[in-house]
Structures are given as C-alpha cells and as structure tokens.
Design a protein around this motif. Structure first.
Motif, short mmCIF file in Angstrom:
data_model
loop_
_atom_site.label_atom_id
_atom_site.label_comp_id
_atom_site.label_asym_id
_atom_site.label_seq_id
_atom_site.Cartn_x
_atom_site.Cartn_y
_atom_site.Cartn_z
N VAL A 175 7.70 -0.89 8.27
CA VAL A 175 7.41 -2.21 8.84
C VAL A 175 7.07 -2.09 10.32
CG1 VAL A 175 8.53 -4.37 9.55
CG2 VAL A 175 8.68 -3.60 7.17
N GLU A 176 7.82 -1.25 11.02
CA GLU A 176 7.57 -1.05 12.45
C GLU A 176 6.22 -0.38 12.67
OE1 GLU A 176 9.63 1.10 16.36
OE2 GLU A 176 10.67 1.07 14.42
N ILE A 177 5.92 0.65 11.89
CA ILE A 177 4.65 1.37 12.04
C ILE A 177 3.46 0.45 11.78
CG2 ILE A 177 3.21 3.18 11.02
CD1 ILE A 177 5.82 4.76 10.57
N MET A 178 3.56 -0.40 10.76
CA MET A 178 2.45 -1.29 10.39
C MET A 178 2.44 -2.58 11.22
SD MET A 178 0.84 0.47 8.22
CE MET A 178 -0.35 -0.67 7.54
N GLU A 179 3.41 -2.68 12.14
CA GLU A 179 3.50 -3.84 13.04
C GLU A 179 3.58 -5.16 12.27
OE1 GLU A 179 0.21 -3.48 15.75
OE2 GLU A 179 1.16 -1.84 16.86
N VAL A 180 4.39 -5.15 11.22
CA VAL A 180 4.65 -6.37 10.46
C VAL A 180 5.66 -7.21 11.25
CG1 VAL A 180 5.56 -7.34 8.32
CG2 VAL A 180 4.24 -5.20 8.26
N PRO A 181 5.35 -8.45 11.56
CA PRO A 181 6.30 -9.30 12.29
C PRO A 181 7.60 -9.46 11.50
CG PRO A 181 4.12 -10.30 12.26
CD PRO A 181 4.08 -9.15 11.30
N ILE A 182 8.72 -9.28 12.17
CA ILE A 182 10.02 -9.43 11.52
C ILE A 182 10.51 -10.86 11.70
CG2 ILE A 182 12.43 -8.70 11.50
CD1 ILE A 182 11.51 -5.93 12.33
N ALA A 207 14.75 -14.98 9.74
CA ALA A 207 15.25 -15.64 8.52
C ALA A 207 15.09 -14.75 7.30
CB ALA A 207 14.52 -16.96 8.30
N LYS A 208 14.48 -13.57 7.50
CA LYS A 208 14.28 -12.63 6.38
C LYS A 208 14.89 -11.28 6.75
CE LYS A 208 9.89 -14.73 4.92
NZ LYS A 208 10.35 -15.26 3.62
N PRO A 209 16.20 -11.14 6.68
CA PRO A 209 16.84 -9.87 7.02
C PRO A 209 16.60 -8.83 5.93
CG PRO A 209 18.47 -11.40 6.20
CD PRO A 209 17.19 -12.18 6.30
N PHE A 210 16.61 -7.57 6.32
CA PHE A 210 16.47 -6.49 5.35
C PHE A 210 17.69 -6.45 4.42
CE2 PHE A 210 13.71 -4.93 8.79
CZ PHE A 210 12.56 -4.65 8.07
N HIS A 211 17.52 -5.82 3.26
CA HIS A 211 18.57 -5.63 2.25
C HIS A 211 18.92 -6.90 1.51
CE1 HIS A 211 18.88 -1.63 3.78
NE2 HIS A 211 19.29 -2.02 4.95
N HIS A 212 18.01 -7.87 1.53
CA HIS A 212 18.03 -8.97 0.58
C HIS A 212 16.83 -8.77 -0.31
CE1 HIS A 212 20.59 -11.99 3.16
NE2 HIS A 212 21.17 -10.82 2.98
N ALA A 213 16.99 -8.94 -1.62
CA ALA A 213 15.94 -8.54 -2.56
C ALA A 213 14.60 -9.20 -2.25
CB ALA A 213 16.38 -8.85 -3.99
N LEU A 214 14.58 -10.51 -2.09
CA LEU A 214 13.31 -11.20 -1.82
C LEU A 214 12.72 -10.78 -0.49
CD1 LEU A 214 11.08 -13.21 -2.38
CD2 LEU A 214 12.59 -15.04 -1.56
N ASP A 253 13.15 -7.91 1.19
CA ASP A 253 12.61 -6.55 1.10
C ASP A 253 11.31 -6.54 0.32
OD1 ASP A 253 14.71 -5.63 2.58
OD2 ASP A 253 15.65 -4.46 0.99
N ALA A 254 11.23 -7.35 -0.74
CA ALA A 254 9.98 -7.46 -1.50
C ALA A 254 8.88 -8.05 -0.62
CB ALA A 254 10.19 -8.32 -2.74
N TYR A 255 9.22 -9.04 0.19
CA TYR A 255 8.25 -9.65 1.10
C TYR A 255 7.70 -8.61 2.08
CZ TYR A 255 6.63 -12.09 5.28
OH TYR A 255 5.89 -12.48 6.38
N TYR A 256 8.57 -7.83 2.70
CA TYR A 256 8.11 -6.83 3.68
C TYR A 256 7.29 -5.73 2.99
CZ TYR A 256 11.05 -8.96 7.24
OH TYR A 256 11.62 -9.84 8.15
N THR A 257 7.69 -5.34 1.78
CA THR A 257 6.91 -4.35 1.03
C THR A 257 5.51 -4.90 0.74
OG1 THR A 257 8.93 -3.49 0.00
CG2 THR A 257 6.84 -2.91 -1.03
N GLY A 258 5.44 -6.17 0.36
CA GLY A 258 4.15 -6.81 0.11
C GLY A 258 3.30 -6.89 1.36
N GLN A 259 3.94 -7.15 2.51
CA GLN A 259 3.20 -7.22 3.78
C GLN A 259 2.62 -5.85 4.15
OE1 GLN A 259 2.52 -10.01 5.88
NE2 GLN A 259 3.03 -10.90 3.89
#
Length: 338
Positions: free
Chosen positions: A154-161, A164-171, A173-179
């Motif tokens: 996420v950091e390398i691809m500069e995906v905005p964090i 309200a979407k913390p890591f290690h919640h299923a949805l 993590d799926a959202y960040y993977t999709g991004q």
C-alpha cells in the motif's frame, strides 16, 4: 469477467494444536470482499461477520489483531452456512463469471475447508485458478521471491490510507488489495495464475499441466499437478510424475542427471532437449487433505551455470548420504562389539 478480491479473518484454538479439531485448524469469523469489473474498478463490496461454533473463545492474538470480541461476533455474526450462501450469491451466478483475488495463498484453502466442515457443496471450478496478488506484486515490482506485507505494498503504490479502514479487518484488507490491483501494471503478470491445492485431481485423466511465459529474469516454465498417492515413494515411482517433458516443445526428454532428493519433500533432476537445451525439473511432494500425498513438478530451461549448480547439489547430497551411512555402520559396529 469480474474480480472478487476477498479476505478472511479466522479464529483458532486458544490452546494451540492441542485443542484443534482435525482438518479444521481455522474457523472463519469474517468474510470481506470487493468486486472489481474487467477494468479493475470497484463496483461493489461485501462484509459479513460469522458467529463461531467450534472455537468459541477468541485466541488472544486474533483478538489483538482484529479488535473483534465474542460479544460482537454473537451479536452481529450469522452462521457460516448463511454467510457463505450470501457471499456466493453476491459473487455471481457461476464460478466462471469471476476470478478470485487474494493477498497470499491461504484464504481460498481455508474457505473451502470451512465449507466442507459445515457440509456445504463447493461450487468452484476444478482446477481452481486464482490471482495471488502478493506473488504478482513481487513479480512485477520486486525480485519475484520476496513477499511484502499488504501495508508495505500500500505504501509503495501510494494508496491513500483511510483511518476508517484499519488493516486486519477483512473488508478493509480486501479494499486495499483491490486498490493495489487497480493501480498496478497488471497486464504483464496477468498470465501467472495460481492454483489452489485444497482439491487435487482424483484420477490420472484429471491431472493438470499449466504453462507460464517467460517474464523478466525468469524463464518460461510448466507446472504439472498429479493425482493423490498413498506415500511419496509411490508418487516418485509413477512414470507420469517422474518423466521429464520439455516446457516448450512438450518432447519427452533424456535425463542427464536422474532425480535425487534434496530433502524429504523436494527432488531435482536435469534433462536435455535436442532443440531447446538443458531443462531442470523439480518435484515437490505435498500432503493431500485426505492424508495421502501429491506431486507438483515444474520444468524450466537452465543455462550451463544452472546445470552445474544441479550437479554440485547432487554431489553434495551424495556425500551427505555417504557420511550418514558411515556413521550408521560405525554405530552398528559399536553396538555389536558391546
């Protein structure tokens, strides 16, 4: 075709392996997913908590990482069967209409293991091919071997964090993977599908061979997945397993260095194709879900340096066996003398 990018959170026995149920080490407690269209744009999302019935006390590490508690799971969770049916309905009418995408290789296996435990039919095609985005990210932006964590990518691809979407919640993590999938240069690595090994071929006619193109510093290669055998010796004695076939022309090859064991689960050999040159073979023996074993054989072209490395490894393993046998003979001699 749509992409179903999903992630699971699961619980396990608080007492570790000692309290684990056979063939059911992890119980799903949350399913989260985002659906991407053929252009990798998010068009929908899914989230459902699951009320556990097997491991009804949260392992402390799971609680720390997910910030979930049993009260929340009992209040907001539904039975796994209900959650799974809702998820499959959301995914689409047929497994042929979408491709699963995960970060890592465990989620699909554990999802199917939970389905079998709860008596649900697995509707996915066989073989079940999917995209392991962690592997593809390493292939596209790294050395193809080192696997980064989701937050590192996420950091390398500069995906905005989003706070309200913390890591290690299923949805989330799926959202960040999709991004990440939406932002990465996906076309060059699209051919590198992974295969889930929870279900393997049952008979010889179902055995699988997949071919992959050359990419960067990596040569093209083929992967063969066998049916199940009772023991590894039976697998290694099978002609379909131990034959060497050129990864380009599919010609049966003469072995220059016969199969030898590197360890109890890995075997290597070297063959020669009259058209394409030296070909390295690797066989990995894996445990099947039902208790037997199956073989995964990969073949790829190597240069003279690669061939020399195989010969050196063979000689090293031969020397080790010689030394081990010598020690055994000396020990036997000592016991006899006593």
């Amino acid at each position: 075709m749509n992409y179903i990018v999903f992630d699971l959170e699961w619980n396990q026995s608080p007492r570790g392996k000692e309290g684990a149920v056979d063939h059911f080490p992890f119980e799903v407690i949350e399913i989260g997913a985002v659906k991407l269209d053929e252009n990798r744009k998010q068009i929908s999302e899914f989230r459902q908590l699951v009320c556990p019935t097997v491991y009804t006390q949260l392992h402390y590490k799971i609680s720390e990482v997910t910030h979930l508690d049993m009260e929340t799971l009992r209040r907001e969770g539904v039975p796994f069967e209900q959650a799974m049916n809702q998820f499959l309905e959301w995914c689409g009418d047929s497994g042929e209409d979408y491709r699963f995408v995960t970060w890592g290789s465990m989620d699909l296996t554990e999802l199917q293991r939970n389905m079998v435990y709860y008596g649900l039919e697995i509707p996915f095609p066989m073989p079940l091919l999917y995209y392991d985005l962690q592997k593809l990210f390493s292939l596209r932006y790294g050395n193809g071997k080192e696997k980064l964590s989701l937050d590192q990518a996420v950091e390398i691809m500069e995906v905005p964090i989003d706070e309200a979407k913390p890591f290690h919640h299923a949805l989330d993590d799926a959202y960040y993977t999709g991004q990440i999938m939406s932002r990465m240069d996906f076309a060059p690595v699209k051919a590198f599908l992974s295969m889930d090994y929870y279900r393997i071929p049952e008979v010889e006619e179902e055995e699988i061979t997949l071919s992959f193109p050359a990419y960067g510093a990596f040569s093209d290669y083929t992967k063969y997945v066998s049916r199940e055998f009772e023991v590894k010796e039976e697998a290694m004695a099978d002609k379909r397993v131990n034959d060497m076939i050129c990864c380009r022309c599919r010609r049966m090859l003469r072995k220059k260095i016969r199969w030898f064991a590197v360890n109890s689960r890995l075997y290597v050999c070297l063959a020669v194709c009259p058209e394409h040159g030296l070909v390295r073979g690797k066989i990995r023996i894996k445990k099947a879900e039902s208790g037997g074993v199956f073989a995964i054989r990969t073949t790829k072209l190597v240069d003279e340096a690669g061939a020399a490395a195989i010969a050196e490894k063979r000689d090293e393993m031969k020397q080790r066996r010689t030394e081990k046998n010598k020690i055994k003979r000396q020990a036997k001699k000592s016991r006899t003398a006593e």
